[in-house]
Design a protein around this motif. Structure first.
Motif, mmCIF file in Angstrom:
data_model
loop_
_atom_site.group_PDB
_atom_site.id
_atom_site.type_symbol
_atom_site.label_atom_id
_atom_site.label_comp_id
_atom_site.label_asym_id
_atom_site.label_seq_id
_atom_site.Cartn_x
_atom_site.Cartn_y
_atom_site.Cartn_z
ATOM 1 N N GLN A 120 -5.724 0.451 5.437
ATOM 2 C CA GLN A 120 -5.425 0.855 4.062
ATOM 3 C C GLN A 120 -5.965 2.243 3.729
ATOM 4 O O GLN A 120 -5.241 3.065 3.141
ATOM 5 N N TRP A 138 0.811 -1.225 0.000
ATOM 6 C CA TRP A 138 0.000 0.000 0.000
ATOM 7 C C TRP A 138 0.839 1.267 0.000
ATOM 8 O O TRP A 138 0.298 2.364 -0.110
ATOM 9 N N GLU A 168 -7.457 -4.189 5.872
ATOM 10 C CA GLU A 168 -7.969 -3.701 4.588
ATOM 11 C C GLU A 168 -9.060 -2.656 4.792
ATOM 12 O O GLU A 168 -9.139 -1.673 4.047
#
Length: 648
Positions: free
Chosen positions: A314, A217, A310
């Protein structure tokens, strides 16, 4: 700063509400804004995010350059040249030899390829066609013009971008600093991946997974040593770490058990914003702020940890990098079997995907929050909304893709009985470039038949014996798949037997021994061919299932049965020799059975399945299967017949 919302402790805050609340607090703390840019050499900038627009420092090319090997000429001097009336030009007044990339002399404006030039002598050439101005010439600025915009702000740098920068005279580039993230594993029971774990030890691999995700990421992760289950030590670790990193992730200890201290430590050090979000897996996540930094308690189960990161980490990383939210591609798929889900939680279900005819089918994988292998095998994540009780078989479901659709369209879907030959087949197929991949879902022989009937699979493994005739699979296909023709391809004859601990400490030798005092059995699930065979043999021997301790305990694969025996949770299970060998177990052979592949007839000669059928018919693959032990491969790959068409 306005008063913050009240704190929640293991509540079921809806996902959208939890995200909005946490983002509001982080925004107030100015924790989401990108940091000041840093300038780095372009050769170190791959994957970084531009912090400002990038402008060309010079033109590319920065001179008029020849695009071919040939002769530079004045286009006006070539007018009138033809095959019947060639022109001669003299060097160096009317032409000059040039190589690709060389500057064009000022007095010339075109290039003629060397292949169509006839050299008469050292100072004279002949041409047979005219050329227009700038023929085979790369003019100054053809690619890039000095001062033009090369790259926008908030752009992730790719290899070609770096090349363009270098060509255009940009040697350093302003990028967003990579957010630094500390990962603090917690738990007295944690051991290093290099250690030999004892019962009760847990190998600490979550931080490897999380660090790899963070790096993908665009963050800069640091894995710190595990902290024991001690509230003071954890509190000190968070307090010391939060001053050195942009984000702190505490892995495990986020629930409400007696040794789950993360929420309390965050509350003592800063602001515990939310503890508990209505998602599955990942419910006990801790969302806090300490010294204006995000401090997040990530659940300890690996799948929960991945999903929680996630959903919550993120987006924070992307915001700090100045990136817009860029959700993964999604698609609609048809669920192959009913899935129950509790009301009130958004469930993120791992699925295998495959294109069967015109239908993209999704087959659920194991749902346990600790089953990291389900993420390895998953092609996508299906969302079961919190206001539903599950998804019916045949219903549509939205799936976030983890693999490109091009790969999924080249996936052979195998739903049915488990066998290690299918695992070997999948491995060998993936080892050959251009081959399809094989994705198996182990639901038992009967489940495979039903998947064929519904048009949800390319192949189904089955070993169902007809109790009256002793024949395998035929009567079941005729009974359960009356609506289509099915090709029956023999995979192997295999030996079923009893698997026991090494040395067979219980002295088990036959099925009647399963009902012996103190013997613990582990069974296969209903609908599995092994279960059907066992039930038939027990009836033959007049052994009631209720007399067998553990008969009701079910596993979905031979390897899972073997693992239960190897782990001491059972004394014996029925399975195949390779599974016993893989776990170092004793094997008492009892029966030989026929394991076949059921293939919808219209797919039998398809391009998708051809590499698989060619492989199982190859002597090399058959030798590998034979080496596993417990298989007879003499008829492997034989077409036994096409059922439902009057052919046998």
């Amino acid at each position: 700063m306005p008063p913050r919302p009240r704190r929640y402790y293991l509540q079921d805050i809806p996902l959208a509400e939890a995200t909005a609340r946490y983002n509001a607090i982080l925004s107030q703390a100015d924790a989401l804004a990108p940091s000041d840019p840093e300038r780095i050499p372009i050769q170190d900038a791959l994957g970084r995010i531009t912090a400002e627009p990038v402008w060309a420092a010079r033109s590319v090319p920065h001179y008029d350059a020849s695009a071919m090997d040939g002769v530079a000429v004045r286009s006006a001097d070539t007018v009138g040249a033809s095959e019947t009336s060639p022109l001669t030009l003299t060097l160096p007044d009317q032409a000059a030899w040039v190589d690709t990339g060389e500057p064009i002399p000022d007095e010339f404006d075109a290039v003629i390829m060397v292949e169509v030039v006839r050299s008469l002598d050292e100072s004279t050439i002949e041409i047979r066609s005219p050329v227009p101005p700038y023929n085979h010439v790369r003019p100054l600025g053809e690619d890039i013009v000095e001062s033009e915009l090369l790259l926008p702000q908030n752009h992730r740098l790719r290899p070609a971008d770096l090349g363009a920068c270098a060509a255009a005279g940009v040697t350093q580039i302003a990028v967003r600093p990579r957010p630094t993230v500390a990962i603090i594993p917690t738990g007295t029971e944690l051991v290093d991946i290099a250690d030999d774990p004892k019962p009760g030890d847990i190998v600490e691999f979550n931080s490897i997974v999380l660090a790899s995700m963070l790096e993908e990421w665009g963050a800069d992760p640091t894995r710190l040593p595990p902290v024991p289950d001690d509230p003071e030590m954890l509190r000190n670790a968070i307090a010391e770490t939060v001053g050195r990193f942009d984000i702190v992730l505490v892995n495990a200890g986020s629930s409400a058990g007696s040794e789950d201290y993360t929420a309390g430590c965050v509350e003592q050090l800063g602001d515990l914003v939310i503890h508990g979000v209505a998602i599955r897996p990942g419910h006990p996540i801790v969302l806090g702020v300490v010294q204006d930094k995000p401090v997040i308690g990530i659940p300890g189960y690996p799948v929960s940890a991945v999903i929680a990161c996630e959903l919550f980490v993120q987006p924070i990383i992307e915001s700090m990098l100045g990136l817009p939210a860029d959700p993964d591609p999604t698609t609609e798929a048809t669920m192959t079997r009913r899935v129950h889900s509790p009301m009130g939680e958004d469930e993120f279900l791992r699925v295998r995907l495959g294109q069967v005819g015109d239908t993209l089918v999704a087959t659920p994988l194991q749902r346990g929050a600790g089953v990291i292998s389900s993420l390895v095998r998953a092609d996508g994540i299906a969302l079961i909304p919190r206001n539903s009780e599950g998804i019916e078989a045949g219903s549509g479901v939205r799936v976030r893709l983890l693999r490109p659709m091009a790969d999924i369209s080249r996936t052979i879907v195998a739903i049915g009985s488990h066998d290690l030959v299918l695992d070997l087949l999948a491995s060998r197929l993936s080892g050959r470039p251009g081959n399809p991949t094989l994705a198996s879902a182990n639901v038992g022989s009967l489940g495979g038949l039903l998947a064929v009937r519904r048009g949800e699979t390319h192949i189904a493994g089955s070993h169902l014996m007809d109790e009256e005739t002793g024949e395998y699979n035929v009567s079941y296909v005729e009974r359960y798949i009356p609506n289509r023709q099915v090709a029956l391809v023999h995979l192997a004859a295999r030996t079923q037997g009893l698997m026991t601990a090494l040395g067979n400490p219980r002295g088990i030798s036959s099925l009647p021994d399963l009902a012996g005092p103190g013997v613990r059995f582990v069974n296969r699930q209903r609908g599995a061919g092994t279960r059907v065979l066992l039930d038939f043999k027990l009836r033959e021997l007049d052994i009631p299932p209720e007399s067998i301790s553990g008969y009701e305990r079910e596993e979905y694969t031979h390897l899972a049965v073997a693992a239960a025996v190897q782990g001491g949770r059972a004394d014996v299970g029925l399975g195949i020799l390779p599974a016993a060998r893989s776990m170092g177990l004793e094997f008492i052979p009892l029966f030989e059975e026929q394991y076949d592949l059921l293939i919808p007839a219209e797919l039998y000669e398809s391009d998708l399945l051809a590499p698989m059928l060619d492989l199982i018919r190859s002597p090399e693959f058959q030798a590998e299967v034979n080496a596993l032990g417990g298989y007879n491969v003499s008829e492997m790959g034989t077409l036994k017949g096409v059922l439902g068409s009057g052919q046998r």
